[in-house]
Design a protein around this motif. Structure first.
Motif, mmCIF file in Angstrom:
data_model
loop_
_atom_site.group_PDB
_atom_site.id
_atom_site.type_symbol
_atom_site.label_atom_id
_atom_site.label_comp_id
_atom_site.label_asym_id
_atom_site.label_seq_id
_atom_site.Cartn_x
_atom_site.Cartn_y
_atom_site.Cartn_z
ATOM 1 N N ASP A 290 11.247 37.812 -53.819
ATOM 2 C CA ASP A 290 11.340 36.494 -53.189
ATOM 3 C C ASP A 290 10.750 35.401 -54.069
ATOM 4 O OD1 ASP A 290 12.662 37.404 -50.981
ATOM 5 O OD2 ASP A 290 10.901 37.509 -49.687
ATOM 6 N N ILE A 291 9.545 35.646 -54.621
ATOM 7 C CA ILE A 291 8.911 34.601 -55.437
ATOM 8 C C ILE A 291 9.729 34.367 -56.698
ATOM 9 C CG2 ILE A 291 7.348 35.983 -56.898
ATOM 10 C CD1 ILE A 291 6.418 32.773 -55.011
ATOM 11 N N SER A 292 10.366 35.420 -57.222
ATOM 12 C CA SER A 292 11.227 35.264 -58.394
ATOM 13 C C SER A 292 12.430 34.400 -58.064
ATOM 14 C CB SER A 292 11.698 36.637 -58.882
ATOM 15 O OG SER A 292 12.644 36.499 -59.906
ATOM 16 N N LYS A 293 13.047 34.633 -56.906
ATOM 17 C CA LYS A 293 14.210 33.839 -56.505
ATOM 18 C C LYS A 293 13.820 32.387 -56.238
ATOM 19 C CE LYS A 293 15.545 36.968 -53.399
ATOM 20 N NZ LYS A 293 16.301 37.597 -52.307
ATOM 21 N N ILE A 294 12.648 32.183 -55.646
ATOM 22 C CA ILE A 294 12.180 30.824 -55.376
ATOM 23 C C ILE A 294 11.957 30.080 -56.687
ATOM 24 C CG2 ILE A 294 10.212 29.486 -54.521
ATOM 25 C CD1 ILE A 294 10.012 31.588 -52.238
ATOM 26 N N GLU A 295 11.297 30.731 -57.655
ATOM 27 C CA GLU A 295 11.033 30.097 -58.950
ATOM 28 C C GLU A 295 12.325 29.771 -59.686
ATOM 29 O OE1 GLU A 295 8.531 32.856 -60.948
ATOM 30 O OE2 GLU A 295 6.688 32.175 -59.980
ATOM 31 N N ALA A 296 13.328 30.618 -59.512
ATOM 32 C CA ALA A 296 14.612 30.408 -60.194
ATOM 33 C C ALA A 296 15.520 29.460 -59.422
ATOM 34 C CB ALA A 296 15.320 31.750 -60.393
ATOM 35 N N GLY A 297 15.074 29.001 -58.246
ATOM 36 C CA GLY A 297 15.885 28.110 -57.421
ATOM 37 C C GLY A 297 17.086 28.797 -56.811
ATOM 38 N N LYS A 298 17.001 30.114 -56.643
ATOM 39 C CA LYS A 298 18.139 30.874 -56.128
ATOM 40 C C LYS A 298 17.926 31.381 -54.701
ATOM 41 C CE LYS A 298 19.864 32.441 -60.607
ATOM 42 N NZ LYS A 298 20.218 33.610 -61.453
ATOM 43 N N MET A 299 16.832 30.970 -54.088
ATOM 44 C CA MET A 299 16.604 31.373 -52.702
ATOM 45 C C MET A 299 17.554 30.595 -51.793
ATOM 46 S SD MET A 299 15.019 33.198 -50.459
ATOM 47 C CE MET A 299 13.531 33.862 -51.193
ATOM 48 N N GLU A 300 18.338 31.303 -51.015
ATOM 49 C CA GLU A 300 19.296 30.673 -50.116
ATOM 50 C C GLU A 300 19.048 31.127 -48.685
ATOM 51 O OE1 GLU A 300 23.247 31.471 -51.370
ATOM 52 O OE2 GLU A 300 22.954 30.696 -53.393
ATOM 53 N N LEU A 301 19.231 30.206 -47.754
ATOM 54 C CA LEU A 301 19.130 30.546 -46.337
ATOM 55 C C LEU A 301 20.494 31.017 -45.848
ATOM 56 C CD1 LEU A 301 17.003 27.559 -44.999
ATOM 57 C CD2 LEU A 301 16.204 29.812 -45.699
ATOM 58 N N VAL A 302 20.487 32.044 -45.000
ATOM 59 C CA VAL A 302 21.722 32.567 -44.419
ATOM 60 C C VAL A 302 21.627 32.369 -42.912
ATOM 61 C CG1 VAL A 302 23.236 34.564 -44.190
ATOM 62 C CG2 VAL A 302 21.884 34.264 -46.281
ATOM 63 N N GLU A 303 22.243 31.316 -42.438
ATOM 64 C CA GLU A 303 22.137 30.975 -41.021
ATOM 65 C C GLU A 303 23.195 31.699 -40.205
ATOM 66 O OE1 GLU A 303 22.144 26.747 -40.560
ATOM 67 O OE2 GLU A 303 20.005 26.614 -41.047
ATOM 68 N N ASP A 304 22.774 32.195 -39.037
ATOM 69 C CA ASP A 304 23.684 32.896 -38.133
ATOM 70 C C ASP A 304 23.080 32.846 -36.733
ATOM 71 O OD1 ASP A 304 25.847 34.267 -37.246
ATOM 72 O OD2 ASP A 304 25.455 36.107 -38.384
ATOM 73 N N VAL A 305 23.856 33.248 -35.760
ATOM 74 C CA VAL A 305 23.367 33.288 -34.382
ATOM 75 C C VAL A 305 22.402 34.464 -34.234
ATOM 76 C CG1 VAL A 305 24.033 33.542 -31.966
ATOM 77 C CG2 VAL A 305 25.520 32.294 -33.547
ATOM 78 N N TYR A 306 21.261 34.237 -33.602
ATOM 79 C CA TYR A 306 20.333 35.331 -33.325
ATOM 80 C C TYR A 306 19.583 35.064 -32.025
ATOM 81 C CZ TYR A 306 16.327 32.505 -34.904
ATOM 82 O OH TYR A 306 15.358 31.541 -35.031
ATOM 83 N N ASN A 307 19.001 36.130 -31.472
ATOM 84 C CA ASN A 307 18.247 36.028 -30.221
ATOM 85 C C ASN A 307 16.777 35.827 -30.559
ATOM 86 O OD1 ASN A 307 16.737 36.696 -27.799
ATOM 87 N ND2 ASN A 307 18.679 37.436 -26.977
ATOM 88 N N LEU A 308 16.277 34.619 -30.355
ATOM 89 C CA LEU A 308 14.908 34.279 -30.722
ATOM 90 C C LEU A 308 13.895 35.082 -29.910
ATOM 91 C CD1 LEU A 308 12.839 32.581 -32.229
ATOM 92 C CD2 LEU A 308 13.242 30.732 -30.606
ATOM 93 N N LYS A 309 14.148 35.209 -28.595
ATOM 94 C CA LYS A 309 13.195 35.931 -27.739
ATOM 95 C C LYS A 309 13.133 37.410 -28.111
ATOM 96 C CE LYS A 309 13.597 32.836 -23.754
ATOM 97 N NZ LYS A 309 14.070 32.686 -22.358
ATOM 98 N N ALA A 310 14.306 37.987 -28.416
ATOM 99 C CA ALA A 310 14.325 39.400 -28.820
ATOM 100 C C ALA A 310 13.571 39.583 -30.135
ATOM 101 C CB ALA A 310 15.762 39.891 -28.948
ATOM 102 N N MET A 311 13.734 38.623 -31.059
ATOM 103 C CA MET A 311 13.018 38.703 -32.335
ATOM 104 C C MET A 311 11.507 38.647 -32.115
ATOM 105 S SD MET A 311 12.991 36.025 -35.521
ATOM 106 C CE MET A 311 11.818 34.970 -34.663
ATOM 107 N N LEU A 312 11.049 37.754 -31.237
ATOM 108 C CA LEU A 312 9.613 37.635 -30.963
ATOM 109 C C LEU A 312 9.082 38.907 -30.307
ATOM 110 C CD1 LEU A 312 9.521 33.953 -29.666
ATOM 111 C CD2 LEU A 312 8.824 34.794 -31.918
#
Length: 621
Positions: A290-312
């Motif tokens: 992760d830190i390598s991808k962040i430093e290289a500017g290659k960190m990307e967010l992948v947005e999708d539908v998810y259940n917030l309460k189930a995740m918590l």
């Protein structure tokens, strides 16, 4: 005419001052241009002297007149040699070839200078002024002609490989040389050679050697090197990830299988420690990626539908296991108005919250760790949700807070000796929150506790009742005796682990050791799902999937293919999707995640729900 020479000399003097006041690498092309500047200045000085001496033939001794003219002509020949050498070095930089023309061009220079020394000079007097010509003077035109011919041949050969800026510098300098040489040959009284040399040097200086341009070029070169280094680092980390995850898959997976068997309490504790340590090592690998991808500017967010309460709810179970028998109370304050479904990057939000809560547990001896999730405000796009993690731990000193979110930083080292961690977690979390449009902040009182909090926008999404039902179930609580799946992996231990982990679910499992063997089995069997490894000999997973999708028939187009790979880089997951794979599960295999994938892609008619995970039934017996 002397005034023009003086003006040209002043321009050259300015270039010399600017050029030598800027630090430069001691390389050939810089040495050649330095010599060109100095020789051009000397030539202009003698150009001015010869203008005076040739127009005062009665006053100036012939010997002195010849001497200054020969220096003037000799330095001019040297100038065109250096211009040629400079262009050769420019071309060598672009083409990568070492042009073996140094000896030839040096021989031409030596012969021309020798001709200037031994051959006579003739002086012509006219009403409009005097000028010099003759065999010695002709050496200039002969040298210029040869160097121009060699340059044109060289440029024609490597034209496509030369970058536009260098093409411009070469073209302008050659054009000036040709025009002024031809004009001077037909108008000997013009005496514009000094201006021509100054213009050639000036064009090279402005386009190639200006300190600002050199600095920009150096910055671009350093940027290129950094990009190459980052690319090499990404490849290395991807390979490292794969190489470490493969044996970790065996360690964690076989430990999971052993934990299902009848064991003594001592054995169970030992195996639990092995599994915990293995998962901790995988977490460290993930942080490095992760830190390598962040430093290289290659960190990307992948947005999708998810259940917030189930995740918590899932996070609660993880943190409760982390707390264990420690005297720490886990408190949840969850806004009742939170929707079931939101749109965002569930994996990264989960990563940030787990990291903050793990840190809270790690640095809290007693008291509580509290997660609060509240809707801050409604907007047209969705909801601004505030997440906060509060603890009654040791707190952070004021002077340490500013270093808290820096990579590889660990504060209060003396007090925190023995506590695991790379110092990357908070740096990664802070960067991830920023990518999501928020800011990770902290309030802390040393000795009393800390509070980490951030607010991000999550879009709202309509609830899917079928998906909602699945999320509220235990994803491990099912069997599928009619389901037929194929596991493809070149590593026998990985096949044993995968089959062992899935054995309690009673599925019919076939295995293949490479893509070619997998395709042969797919042609003769109808599988409900295929788990496909990535890196394999003979035919890898990506190539196999592409071949599968090209086969005729709806079955081959639609059968679910799940990438089961130790390469967890996001770039690789894109490659899997482009090849026609439907989903991804990382190694080491995390059973809950794998079962989510199975529940998502297996036909519903093949899934038989149970009250609890089938391996728990087996263990109870």
């Amino acid at each position: 005419m002397i005034r023009m020479e003086i003006a040209c000399f002043m321009v050259l003097l300015f270039m010399i001052i600017m050029y030598f006041s800027f630090p430069r690498k001691k390389i050939r092309i810089n040495r050649v241009f330095s010599a060109l500047l100095v020789l051009a200045a000397i030539n202009l000085i003698f150009d001015g002297i010869t203008i005076y001496t040739v127009n005062h033939l009665g006053k100036v001794p012939l010997l002195l007149n010849n001497f200054v003219h020969k220096i003037f002509i000799g330095t001019m020949v040297g100038i065109f040699y250096l211009i040629y050498r400079y262009i050769v070095l420019l071309v060598e930089e672009e083409s990568g070839y070492h042009l073996k023309m140094v000896a030839v061009s040096a021989c031409i220079l030596a012969l021309a200078v020798l001709g200037v020394i031994v051959l006579p000079i003739i002086y012509v007097e006219t009403p409009n002024g005097n000028y010099s010509f003759g065999p010695a003077a002709y050496m200039i035109y002969i040298a210029i002609g040869i160097y121009l011919l060699l340059t044109i041949i060289m440029i024609a050969r490597f034209w496509k490989q030369i970058q536009p800026k260098k093409k411009m510098a070469i073209t302008i300098s050659l054009t000036i040389e040709i025009i002024l040489s031809v004009y001077q040959a037909f108008h000997p009284l013009a005496l514009i050679s000094g201006m021509g040399i100054m213009l050639v040097v000036l064009s090279l200086y402005l386009i190639m050697e200006n300190p600002d341009i050199v600095l920009v070029t150096q910055i671009q070169e350093e940027k290129r090197k950094v990009e190459e280094a980052n690319a090499a680092k990404s490849i290395f980390l991807s390979n490292m990830s794969h190489e470490i995850r493969t044996p970790m898959n065996a360690i964690v997976g076989m430990t999971e299988i052993l934990l299902r068997t009848e064991l003594t309490q001592e054995q169970r504790e030992y195996l639990s420690n092995i599994k915990h340590s293995g998962n901790a090592l995988v977490a460290i690998i993930n942080d490095l990626l992760d830190i390598s991808k962040i430093e290289a500017g290659k960190m990307e967010l992948v947005e999708d539908v998810y259940n917030l309460k189930a995740m918590l709810s899932d996070i609660r179970m993880i943190i409760m296991n982390r707390i264990g028998s420690n005297p720490i109370e886990l408190i949840y304050e969850i806004d009742k108005e939170l929707p079931d479904k939101v749109i965002g990057d569930e994996i990264r939000i989960r990563q940030v919250i787990i990291n903050l809560m793990n840190n809270a547990v790690k640095f809290t001896q007693k008291g509580y760790v509290k997660l609060a999730v509240k809707i801050q405000k409604h907007v047209e796009e969705g909801l601004y949700i505030c997440f906060s993690v509060t603890d009654t731990g040791q707190g952070i000193k004021k002077e340490d807070i500013k270093r808290l979110f820096e990579a590889f930083e660990q504060v209060d080292i003396k007090k925190n000796q023995g506590k695991e961690g790379t110092g990357l977690g908070l740096a990664i979390s802070s960067q991830l929150v920023e990518l999501m449009g928020g800011k990770l902040e902290v309030r802390s009182e040393y000795g009393k506790g800390s509070k980490f909090y951030f607010t991000i926008l999550q879009k709202t999404a309509a609830s899917d009742e079928k998906e909602k039902e699945l999320e509220h179930e235990n994803v491990l609580s099912f069997i599928a005796p009619e389901a037929k799946i194929l596991i493809v992996d070149d590593n026998e231990i990985n096949l044993v682990v995968a089959c062992g982990l899935l054995e309690p679910f009673q599925m019919q499992i076939d295995t293949a050791m490479n893509g070619k063997e997998a395709l042969d089995k797919i042609k003769t069997n109808r599988y409900d799902l295929i788990l496909m490894d990535h890196m394999m000999p003979i035919m890898d997973g990506v190539e196999t999937t592409k071949c599968l999708r090209k086969m005729e028939g709806k079955y081959y187009q639609n059968v679910p293919v799940i990438a089961l790979s130790a390469d967890a880089m996001h770039e690789s997951q894109k490659i899997f999707a482009e090849a026609g794979m439907n989903d991804f599960a990382a190694k080491p295999i995390e059973l809950r995640q794998l079962c989510k994938v199975l529940r998502r892609w297996l036909p519903l008619k093949l899934i038989i729900k149970t009250q609890c995970p089938p391996f728990e039934h087996k263990h109870k017996k």
